[in-house]
Design a protein around this motif. Structure first.
Motif, PDB file in Angstrom:
ATOM      1  N   GLY A 164       0.944  -1.290  -0.035  1.00 47.79           N
ATOM      2  CA  GLY A 164       0.014   0.035   0.119  1.00 47.79           C
ATOM      3  C   GLY A 164       0.771   1.133  -0.035  1.00 47.79           C
ATOM      4  O   GLY A 164       2.075   1.053  -0.399  1.00 47.79           O
ATOM      5  N   PRO A 165       0.209   2.273   0.586  1.00 46.23           N
ATOM      6  CA  PRO A 165       0.920   3.530   0.400  1.00 46.23           C
ATOM      7  C   PRO A 165       2.138   4.173   1.497  1.00 46.23           C
ATOM      8  O   PRO A 165       2.265   3.103   2.454  1.00 46.23           O
ATOM      9  CB  PRO A 165      -0.199   4.528   0.484  1.00 46.23           C
ATOM     10  CG  PRO A 165      -1.167   4.101   1.459  1.00 46.23           C
ATOM     11  CD  PRO A 165      -0.985   2.408   0.977  1.00 46.23           C
ATOM     12  N   TYR A 166       2.713   5.167   1.306  1.00 45.08           N
ATOM     13  CA  TYR A 166       3.487   5.706   2.153  1.00 45.08           C
ATOM     14  C   TYR A 166       2.463   6.374   3.212  1.00 45.08           C
ATOM     15  O   TYR A 166       1.806   7.236   2.798  1.00 45.08           O
ATOM     16  CB  TYR A 166       4.458   6.628   1.627  1.00 45.08           C
ATOM     17  CG  TYR A 166       5.554   6.226   0.932  1.00 45.08           C
ATOM     18  CD1 TYR A 166       6.378   5.268   1.097  1.00 45.08           C
ATOM     19  CD2 TYR A 166       5.216   6.451  -0.597  1.00 45.08           C
ATOM     20  CE1 TYR A 166       7.349   5.065   0.030  1.00 45.08           C
ATOM     21  CE2 TYR A 166       6.306   6.263  -1.517  1.00 45.08           C
ATOM     22  CZ  TYR A 166       7.350   5.411  -1.181  1.00 45.08           C
ATOM     23  OH  TYR A 166       8.270   4.763  -1.802  1.00 45.08           O
ATOM     24  N   HIS A 167       2.602   6.171   4.491  1.00 48.53           N
ATOM     25  CA  HIS A 167       1.987   6.911   5.573  1.00 48.53           C
ATOM     26  C   HIS A 167       2.911   7.949   6.114  1.00 48.53           C
ATOM     27  O   HIS A 167       3.866   7.556   6.556  1.00 48.53           O
ATOM     28  CB  HIS A 167       1.377   6.003   6.812  1.00 48.53           C
ATOM     29  CG  HIS A 167       0.247   5.410   6.383  1.00 48.53           C
ATOM     30  ND1 HIS A 167      -0.294   4.242   7.325  1.00 48.53           N
ATOM     31  CD2 HIS A 167      -0.759   5.266   5.094  1.00 48.53           C
ATOM     32  CE1 HIS A 167      -1.618   3.949   6.517  1.00 48.53           C
ATOM     33  NE2 HIS A 167      -1.468   4.377   5.286  1.00 48.53           N
ATOM     34  N   VAL A 168       2.420   9.039   6.158  1.00 47.81           N
ATOM     35  CA  VAL A 168       3.467  10.275   6.317  1.00 47.81           C
ATOM     36  C   VAL A 168       2.848  10.920   7.657  1.00 47.81           C
ATOM     37  O   VAL A 168       1.837  11.417   7.642  1.00 47.81           O
ATOM     38  CB  VAL A 168       3.639  11.393   5.322  1.00 47.81           C
ATOM     39  CG1 VAL A 168       4.670  12.487   5.728  1.00 47.81           C
ATOM     40  CG2 VAL A 168       4.090  10.716   3.917  1.00 47.81           C
ATOM     41  N   VAL A 169       3.606  11.053   8.708  1.00 47.58           N
ATOM     42  CA  VAL A 169       3.217  11.670   9.968  1.00 47.58           C
ATOM     43  C   VAL A 169       4.184  12.712  10.529  1.00 47.58           C
ATOM     44  O   VAL A 169       5.161  12.745  10.046  1.00 47.58           O
ATOM     45  CB  VAL A 169       2.878  10.687  10.800  1.00 47.58           C
ATOM     46  CG1 VAL A 169       1.792   9.661  10.467  1.00 47.58           C
ATOM     47  CG2 VAL A 169       4.111   9.878  11.406  1.00 47.58           C
ATOM     48  N   GLY A 170       3.727  13.728  11.330  1.00 48.94           N
ATOM     49  CA  GLY A 170       4.556  14.508  12.029  1.00 48.94           C
ATOM     50  C   GLY A 170       4.774  15.775  11.218  1.00 48.94           C
ATOM     51  O   GLY A 170       5.881  16.523  11.433  1.00 48.94           O
ATOM     52  N   GLY A 171       3.814  16.348  10.710  1.00 53.48           N
ATOM     53  CA  GLY A 171       4.024  17.654   9.965  1.00 53.48           C
ATOM     54  C   GLY A 171       5.096  17.826   8.982  1.00 53.48           C
ATOM     55  O   GLY A 171       5.776  18.890   8.877  1.00 53.48           O
ATOM     56  N   ILE A 172       5.411  16.804   8.335  1.00 54.67           N
ATOM     57  CA  ILE A 172       6.292  16.670   7.159  1.00 54.67           C
ATOM     58  C   ILE A 172       5.650  17.657   6.000  1.00 54.67           C
ATOM     59  O   ILE A 172       4.751  17.390   5.411  1.00 54.67           O
ATOM     60  CB  ILE A 172       6.736  15.417   6.743  1.00 54.67           C
ATOM     61  CG1 ILE A 172       7.390  14.663   8.001  1.00 54.67           C
ATOM     62  CG2 ILE A 172       7.811  15.404   5.635  1.00 54.67           C
ATOM     63  CD1 ILE A 172       7.732  13.162   7.385  1.00 54.67           C
ATOM     64  N   GLU A 173       6.432  18.563   5.707  1.00 52.59           N
ATOM     65  CA  GLU A 173       5.940  19.556   4.632  1.00 52.59           C
ATOM     66  C   GLU A 173       5.945  18.778   3.145  1.00 52.59           C
ATOM     67  O   GLU A 173       7.118  18.386   2.723  1.00 52.59           O
ATOM     68  CB  GLU A 173       7.084  20.836   4.683  1.00 52.59           C
ATOM     69  CG  GLU A 173       6.569  21.816   3.330  1.00 52.59           C
ATOM     70  CD  GLU A 173       7.397  22.988   3.193  1.00 52.59           C
ATOM     71  OE1 GLU A 173       7.280  23.718   2.324  1.00 52.59           O
ATOM     72  OE2 GLU A 173       8.231  23.119   4.241  1.00 52.59           O
ATOM     73  N   LEU A 174       4.924  19.038   2.395  1.00 51.59           N
ATOM     74  CA  LEU A 174       4.847  18.241   1.074  1.00 51.59           C
ATOM     75  C   LEU A 174       5.014  19.655   0.007  1.00 51.59           C
ATOM     76  O   LEU A 174       4.278  20.337   0.348  1.00 51.59           O
ATOM     77  CB  LEU A 174       3.491  17.740   0.883  1.00 51.59           C
ATOM     78  CG  LEU A 174       3.270  17.077  -0.339  1.00 51.59           C
ATOM     79  CD1 LEU A 174       4.302  15.598  -0.696  1.00 51.59           C
ATOM     80  CD2 LEU A 174       2.027  16.424  -0.714  1.00 51.59           C
ATOM     81  N   ASP A 175       5.735  19.307  -0.980  1.00 49.82           N
ATOM     82  CA  ASP A 175       6.221  20.364  -1.826  1.00 49.82           C
ATOM     83  C   ASP A 175       5.815  19.706  -3.211  1.00 49.82           C
ATOM     84  O   ASP A 175       6.529  19.054  -3.969  1.00 49.82           O
ATOM     85  CB  ASP A 175       7.362  20.969  -1.887  1.00 49.82           C
ATOM     86  CG  ASP A 175       7.855  22.028  -3.167  1.00 49.82           C
ATOM     87  OD1 ASP A 175       6.854  22.425  -3.704  1.00 49.82           O
ATOM     88  OD2 ASP A 175       8.767  22.368  -3.078  1.00 49.82           O
ATOM     89  N   ASP A 176       4.536  20.182  -3.832  1.00 51.59           N
ATOM     90  CA  ASP A 176       4.293  19.721  -5.069  1.00 51.59           C
ATOM     91  C   ASP A 176       4.229  20.528  -6.072  1.00 51.59           C
ATOM     92  O   ASP A 176       3.508  21.727  -5.851  1.00 51.59           O
ATOM     93  CB  ASP A 176       2.859  18.955  -4.946  1.00 51.59           C
ATOM     94  CG  ASP A 176       2.227  18.201  -6.180  1.00 51.59           C
ATOM     95  OD1 ASP A 176       3.106  18.165  -7.153  1.00 51.59           O
ATOM     96  OD2 ASP A 176       0.852  18.270  -6.248  1.00 51.59           O
ATOM     97  N   PRO A 177       4.861  20.555  -7.409  1.00 54.03           N
ATOM     98  CA  PRO A 177       4.794  21.291  -8.269  1.00 54.03           C
ATOM     99  C   PRO A 177       3.588  21.951  -8.989  1.00 54.03           C
ATOM    100  O   PRO A 177       3.220  22.942  -9.414  1.00 54.03           O
ATOM    101  CB  PRO A 177       5.516  20.964  -9.231  1.00 54.03           C
ATOM    102  CG  PRO A 177       5.879  19.477  -9.273  1.00 54.03           C
ATOM    103  CD  PRO A 177       5.645  19.216  -7.557  1.00 54.03           C
ATOM    104  N   ASP A 178       2.313  20.827  -8.821  1.00 52.81           N
ATOM    105  CA  ASP A 178       1.306  21.227  -9.283  1.00 52.81           C
ATOM    106  C   ASP A 178       0.412  21.742  -8.180  1.00 52.81           C
ATOM    107  O   ASP A 178      -0.866  21.869  -8.371  1.00 52.81           O
ATOM    108  CB  ASP A 178       0.429  19.899  -9.570  1.00 52.81           C
ATOM    109  CG  ASP A 178       1.240  19.301 -10.901  1.00 52.81           C
ATOM    110  OD1 ASP A 178       1.624  20.076 -11.736  1.00 52.81           O
ATOM    111  OD2 ASP A 178       1.453  18.174 -10.948  1.00 52.81           O
ATOM    112  N   GLY A 179       0.689  22.137  -6.800  1.00 61.01           N
ATOM    113  CA  GLY A 179       0.020  22.707  -5.878  1.00 61.01           C
ATOM    114  C   GLY A 179      -0.798  22.195  -4.944  1.00 61.01           C
ATOM    115  O   GLY A 179      -1.556  22.364  -4.332  1.00 61.01           O
ATOM    116  N   SER A 180      -0.559  20.595  -4.978  1.00 56.37           N
ATOM    117  CA  SER A 180      -1.446  19.810  -4.291  1.00 56.37           C
ATOM    118  C   SER A 180      -1.032  19.853  -2.753  1.00 56.37           C
ATOM    119  O   SER A 180       0.072  19.976  -2.476  1.00 56.37           O
ATOM    120  CB  SER A 180      -1.589  18.328  -4.617  1.00 56.37           C
ATOM    121  OG  SER A 180      -1.857  17.976  -5.922  1.00 56.37           O
ATOM    122  N   LYS A 181      -2.156  20.004  -2.048  1.00 52.42           N
ATOM    123  CA  LYS A 181      -1.839  20.290  -0.457  1.00 52.42           C
ATOM    124  C   LYS A 181      -2.723  18.883   0.297  1.00 52.42           C
ATOM    125  O   LYS A 181      -3.538  18.762  -0.060  1.00 52.42           O
ATOM    126  CB  LYS A 181      -2.528  21.566   0.062  1.00 52.42           C
ATOM    127  CG  LYS A 181      -1.732  22.772  -0.651  1.00 52.42           C
ATOM    128  CD  LYS A 181      -0.329  22.728  -0.291  1.00 52.42           C
ATOM    129  CE  LYS A 181       0.154  24.305  -0.724  1.00 52.42           C
ATOM    130  NZ  LYS A 181       1.660  24.126  -0.564  1.00 52.42           N
TER     131      LYS A 181
END
Length: 216
Positions: A164-181
């Motif tokens: 399955g997916p990557y579970h990300v926790v702990g307020g890790i900033e996500l920088d997506d060039p397409d602007g997804s938040k």
């Protein structure tokens, strides 16, 4: 004169266009068995699903022509609210990774295949809140006494779900060039099978494509 202690850098994830997740300054990475994986300051994590060195990228995305675009027929990004006497449950199906914690832990509240999907009176508010806090994608949140609860304190970590997916926790900033938040910065689920319609987020498509880890 004492040297100033250098502040520890906060981990961050950059979504490379049609390529891997570039993860910086992450201290904790675990596989689906809970085993810690050695980290380095900059890592490229596979998101096409085809790397032979999972979870790390081996360049396979250049051969299978991974597209990081969101698809038009994806589930809409919309939050529905289920109002109860003592708790209101909020659900954004558009970012749900369909891991199923809610249905497995409180099937009398989160009623698969029924309408309305949530019965807020079928369990105590604190029981419902506890299950919602285990939602890895951020698609579930709740309001009690007028206060919205959607962020919960964690130490920064990425955990691989088996097949399955990557579970990300702990307020890790996500920088997506397409602007997804992400729905919440505190916790979210990132696609690593390459087939989600809502990239970079997981939408549960790994279940349909029968994505498999190299870890059994």
């Amino acid at each position: 004169m004492k040297k100033e202690v250098e502040k520890e850098k906060k981990p961050a994830i950059k979504v490379s266009r049609d390529g891997p997740f570039i993860v910086r300054d992450l201290k904790t990475l675990r596989n689906s068995k809970g085993t810690f994986i050695e980290t380095v300051p900059v890592m490229a994590l596979c998101r096409c699903g085809a790397s032979k060195d999972k979870p790390f990228c081996d360049g396979a995305h250049t051969k299978n022509e991974l597209s990081g675009e969101k698809e038009e027929d994806r589930v809409p990004d919309r939050t529905d609210s289920y109002v109860g006497e003592n708790i209101t449950v909020h659900h954004n199906k558009g970012v749900c990774s369909h891991i199923g914690n809610c249905i497995l832990k409180l099937p009398e509240v989160f009623r698969k295949g029924q309408k309305p999907w949530v019965d807020t009176e079928a369990a105590k508010p604190e029981e419902i809140a506890k299950v919602i806090r285990s939602c890895p994608s951020g698609s579930l949140s709740y309001t009690i006494n007028g206060e919205l609860h959607k962020d919960y304190p964690h130490e920064p970590e990425i955990f691989l779900v088996k097949n399955g997916p990557y579970h990300v926790v702990g307020g890790i900033e996500l920088d997506d060039p397409d602007g997804s938040k992400p729905e919440t910065k505190d916790h979210y689920a990132l696609c690593r099978c390459g087939a989600s319609k809502n990239k970079p987020f997981c939408d549960g498509t790994h279940l349909d494509t029968e994505f498999r880890d190299r870890i059994n």
